[in-house]
Design a protein around this motif. Structure first.
Motif, short mmCIF file in Angstrom:
data_model
loop_
_atom_site.label_atom_id
_atom_site.label_comp_id
_atom_site.label_asym_id
_atom_site.label_seq_id
_atom_site.Cartn_x
_atom_site.Cartn_y
_atom_site.Cartn_z
N ALA A 16 0.84 -1.21 0.00
CA ALA A 16 0.00 0.00 0.00
C ALA A 16 0.88 1.26 0.00
CB ALA A 16 -0.91 -0.01 1.22
N TYR A 17 1.96 1.25 0.78
CA TYR A 17 2.86 2.40 0.84
C TYR A 17 3.50 2.64 -0.53
CZ TYR A 17 6.32 5.56 3.05
OH TYR A 17 7.08 6.64 3.42
N PHE A 18 3.97 1.57 -1.16
CA PHE A 18 4.58 1.69 -2.48
C PHE A 18 3.58 2.27 -3.48
CE2 PHE A 18 7.99 -1.92 -2.03
CZ PHE A 18 8.46 -1.28 -0.90
N ALA B 162 -4.05 8.98 -1.14
CA ALA B 162 -4.61 9.12 0.22
C ALA B 162 -5.20 7.79 0.68
CB ALA B 162 -5.67 10.21 0.23
N GLU B 163 -5.90 7.11 -0.23
CA GLU B 163 -6.51 5.80 0.13
C GLU B 163 -5.43 4.79 0.52
OE1 GLU B 163 -10.19 6.18 -3.04
OE2 GLU B 163 -8.79 4.50 -3.22
N GLN B 164 -4.36 4.75 -0.29
CA GLN B 164 -3.30 3.77 -0.03
C GLN B 164 -2.53 4.12 1.26
OE1 GLN B 164 -2.99 0.92 -1.59
NE2 GLN B 164 -4.62 1.46 -3.00
N GLU C 17 2.74 4.38 10.75
CA GLU C 17 2.44 5.72 11.28
C GLU C 17 3.55 6.28 12.16
OE1 GLU C 17 -1.35 5.51 13.09
OE2 GLU C 17 -0.84 3.82 14.36
N GLN C 18 4.45 5.44 12.63
CA GLN C 18 5.56 5.97 13.44
C GLN C 18 6.69 6.52 12.57
OE1 GLN C 18 6.47 2.73 16.06
NE2 GLN C 18 4.98 3.40 17.57
N ASN C 19 6.61 6.24 11.29
CA ASN C 19 7.62 6.74 10.36
C ASN C 19 7.31 8.22 10.05
OD1 ASN C 19 8.76 7.49 7.80
ND2 ASN C 19 9.19 5.34 7.44
N GLU C 20 8.28 9.09 10.38
CA GLU C 20 8.04 10.54 10.29
C GLU C 20 7.70 10.96 8.86
OE1 GLU C 20 10.28 14.59 11.75
OE2 GLU C 20 11.25 12.66 12.02
N GLU C 21 8.50 10.48 7.90
CA GLU C 21 8.29 10.87 6.51
C GLU C 21 6.92 10.40 6.01
OE1 GLU C 21 11.47 10.67 3.20
OE2 GLU C 21 10.17 8.95 2.90
N PHE C 22 6.57 9.18 6.40
CA PHE C 22 5.25 8.65 6.03
C PHE C 22 4.16 9.58 6.56
CE2 PHE C 22 1.43 6.35 7.19
CZ PHE C 22 1.13 5.69 6.02
N LEU D 2 3.86 12.87 4.53
CA LEU D 2 3.26 12.65 3.20
C LEU D 2 1.77 12.31 3.33
CD1 LEU D 2 6.07 10.63 1.36
CD2 LEU D 2 5.46 13.03 1.03
N ARG D 3 1.45 11.49 4.31
CA ARG D 3 0.06 11.07 4.49
C ARG D 3 -0.83 12.27 4.84
NH1 ARG D 3 -2.00 8.15 9.90
NH2 ARG D 3 -4.16 7.79 9.35
N LYS D 4 -0.37 13.07 5.82
CA LYS D 4 -1.21 14.19 6.27
C LYS D 4 -1.33 15.26 5.18
CE LYS D 4 -0.38 13.38 11.12
NZ LYS D 4 0.56 13.60 12.19
N THR D 5 -0.22 15.50 4.47
CA THR D 5 -0.27 16.51 3.40
C THR D 5 -1.24 16.07 2.31
OG1 THR D 5 2.06 16.95 3.84
CG2 THR D 5 1.17 17.89 1.84
N THR D 6 -1.15 14.79 1.95
CA THR D 6 -2.02 14.28 0.88
C THR D 6 -3.49 14.34 1.32
OG1 THR D 6 -0.25 12.77 0.27
CG2 THR D 6 -2.39 12.33 -0.69
N ARG D 7 -3.73 13.95 2.58
CA ARG D 7 -5.10 13.96 3.10
C ARG D 7 -5.67 15.39 3.08
NH1 ARG D 7 -5.72 10.62 8.51
NH2 ARG D 7 -4.75 12.43 9.40
#
Lengths: 217, 76
Positions: free
Chosen positions: B8-10, B25-27, B36-41, B44-49
């Motif tokens: 899903a991350y890929f 955002a879905e992936q 979720e503990q990965n800072e970069e993830f 990217l997740r919050k910005t995309t959301r």
């Protein structure tokens, strides 16, 4: 500035941020796309053309390993996927194409082991860089083992299952960080009163396999 | 094979590259419990959301505006 205008501005800023973030990771994304493609092949999403697809994948990506474009985690992931593809071919043993791909996978695994060893040698005591002292080297190893732990513990509910995964990686992938992580977890569990003998046996076996692999260098 | 969260991350990153932010955002959400503990993830997740939410809000506003224009015309 009106409400829609503010939103439009925010939208542009966010898009621009994401574009730059992706742009900076272009090479990394290309590696991840390749791993994902290999995973699709392993899931047989390409149907009967799996052998051909794996052959093409090797033709395009054998260089990545030699050029050092892959991180230890990537090598583990690719190794894991290739191992499953090989198992699939072994179950349907006999076809010349299957044997050819299985032998190509064996060669890749050997190259992956050599690549791990060359990384270790590059960072060895012969280097005179000040940051390569034993404290710095241990710190880096600890950080990699910690990253491995985060990756392996994701979604798991008990430390024992993380230990199982870590030992598997130490045995199959000959992953040195996984071996060290396993030893750490075993000692931690032992100090908490867990019976760890079966895991100690597997750790010793993994260590033996890694030493054996190193002796081919 | 890859773990579902890794895949899903890929796929989220590939969708970001294609500027398909809704898919990304879905992936990211599928991968979240494991990364979720990965800072970069997280960034990217919050910005995309946030981008998807802003885009959706803009779409709604544009729809409302077009309805208002239609009403103005129909009432002379």
């Amino acid at each position: 500035m009106s409400h829609p205008e503010s939103l439009k501005k925010l939208q542009q800023t966010l898009e621009s941020f994401l574009e730059r973030a992706v742009g900076q990771k272009e090479q990394r994304l290309s590696v991840l796309e390749d791993i994902n493609r290999l995973d699709n092949i392993a899931r047989n999403e390409l149907g009967d053309t799996t052998g051909e697809a794996v052959g093409e994948w090797f033709a395009r990506h054998n260089q990545q390993l030699e050029q050092g474009d892959l991180r230890p985690g990537d090598i583990d992931r690719i190794g894991r996927i290739l191992h499953e593809i090989k198992d699939g071919f072994n179950r349907n043993a006999g076809s010349p194409e299957g044997r050819k791909i299985a032998s190509e996978i064996d060669r890749w695994e050997e190259a992956a082991q050599r690549s791990r060893r060359s990384v270790t040698l590059k960072r060895g005591p012969e280097s005179k860089k000040p940051e390569d002292d034993s404290i710095s080297l241990f710190g880096k190893t600890l950080a990699r083992a910690s990253g491995l732990f985060l990756e392996m513990s994701a979604g798991r509910k008990h430390l024992l299952s993380v230990l199982g995964e870590s030992l598997k990686s130490a045995e199959i992938q000959k992953n040195r960080e996984a071996l060290l992580l396993s030893a750490f977890i075993i000692y931690y569990l032992k100090s908490g009163g867990y019976k760890v003998e079966p895991y100690v046996k597997r750790l010793r076996e993994a260590e033996r396999l890694q030493k054996e692999a190193s002796s081919y260098a | 094979m890859l773990k579902p969260a890794e895949k899903a991350y890929f796929q989220a990153l590939a969708a970001l590259k294609d500027k398909d932010y809704e898919t990304a955002a879905e992936q990211f959400e599928k991968a979240a419990p494991f990364f979720e503990q990965n800072e970069e993830f997280g960034i990217l997740r919050k910005t995309t959301r946030l981008l998807v939410a802003v885009t959706e809000e803009l779409r709604k506003l544009e729809k409302e505006e077009s309805l208002n224009i239609e009403e103005s015309f129909s009432h002379g």
